[in-house]
Design a protein around this motif. Structure first.
Motif, short mmCIF file in Angstrom:
data_model
loop_
_atom_site.label_atom_id
_atom_site.label_comp_id
_atom_site.label_asym_id
_atom_site.label_seq_id
_atom_site.Cartn_x
_atom_site.Cartn_y
_atom_site.Cartn_z
N ASN A 104 62.24 2.34 36.91
CA ASN A 104 62.11 1.15 36.07
C ASN A 104 62.35 1.40 34.59
N LEU A 152 71.60 -2.27 31.80
CA LEU A 152 71.01 -3.59 32.01
C LEU A 152 71.54 -4.29 33.26
N LYS A 153 72.53 -3.71 33.91
CA LYS A 153 72.99 -4.25 35.20
C LYS A 153 71.95 -4.02 36.29
N ASP A 154 71.03 -3.09 36.05
CA ASP A 154 69.97 -2.79 37.00
C ASP A 154 68.77 -3.68 36.68
N SER A 155 68.50 -4.66 37.53
CA SER A 155 67.42 -5.62 37.27
C SER A 155 66.04 -4.98 37.35
N LYS A 158 62.76 -2.05 33.26
CA LYS A 158 61.79 -2.80 32.45
C LYS A 158 61.69 -2.27 31.02
#
Length: 233
Positions: A104, A152-155, A158
């Protein structure tokens, strides 16, 4: 691989007679293929000895060193991008060394050794690294923006931790790259922690702190870890 080493492998496998000779040839051929193909991995599993003492590779996994592909144009033609992680493919096209992970916290670093230490830092802070991303020795606005877009392509991400050692590249240049990239992209909806050490690190910290952006600066490893922990809690 010397001939006696190939024979030792066959001997340690308990082979004799024709099977011994076949395994010696098999191991020698395997090593030759590994070297000539510039591979980083040649895994043969399982290896089969037939009833007539032939040695056969039943299955294999081969990993070619990407850095050697300029010597193996024929291998490039065999590449099937559909079998690869699409984010990793896009990152490679942008010249970024990126490996997608399940965590994350997105990582942006320069240098593989620092990347590994940064991932350890994230785990100690209670997070899990979401990627391995090495921006290399050039960290200008365009490269940092490309790295941001990939992370940021990885949701699942965090928070983003940028950890750069300014040896070849100046820290103030990296800081300005982060600021310019952030402004070019508009709002980034995850906290960003930036740790810059090395040439002009004090100037870089001042640039980050006075940028007016939602970016936190850190000087020490532990300080960066504490800030990662704070934004995740």
């Amino acid at each position: 691989l010397l001939p006696f080493q190939a024979r030792r492998i066959a001997f340690n496998l308990g082979l004799s007679g024709m099977a011994f000779k076949e395994m010696t040839k098999f191991v020698t051929a395997l090593y030759t293929a590994y070297v000539k193909s510039d591979s980083s991995l040649f895994e043969i599993n399982p290896v089969l000895k037939t009833s007539d003492d032939k040695i056969m590779a039943v299955d294999a996994k081969v990993t070619i060193d990407d850095n050697s592909l300029y010597r193996h144009k024929d291998y490039v033609d065999l590449r099937d991008l559909r079998e690869e992680n699409p984010i990793e493919v896009e990152a490679g096209a942008l010249g970024l060394n990126y490996v997608d992970l399940d965590g994350n916290v997105g990582c942006m670093v320069n240098g593989a050794g620092l990347a590994m230490a940064t991932m350890d830092l994230i785990k100690q802070a209670g997070g899990e690294p979401g990627n391995f991303l090495d921006v290399g020795g050039t960290a200008d606005a365009a490269r940092v923006e490309a790295a941001f877009s990939i992370i940021l392509k990885d949701s699942a991400v965090k928070a983003i931790l940028i950890n750069i050692f300014g040896g070849i590249v100046r820290c103030d240049r990296v800081a300005q790259g982060v600021i310019d990239a952030y402004r070019n992209m508009g709002t980034i909806n995850v906290p960003i922690i930036v740790r810059l050490q090395g040439t002009n690190a004090d100037i870089a910290k001042e640039l980050i702190d006075k940028s007016g952006l939602d970016v936190m600066s850190a000087t020490e490893f532990q300080e960066a870890a504490d800030k990662v922990q704070a934004v995740l809690s």
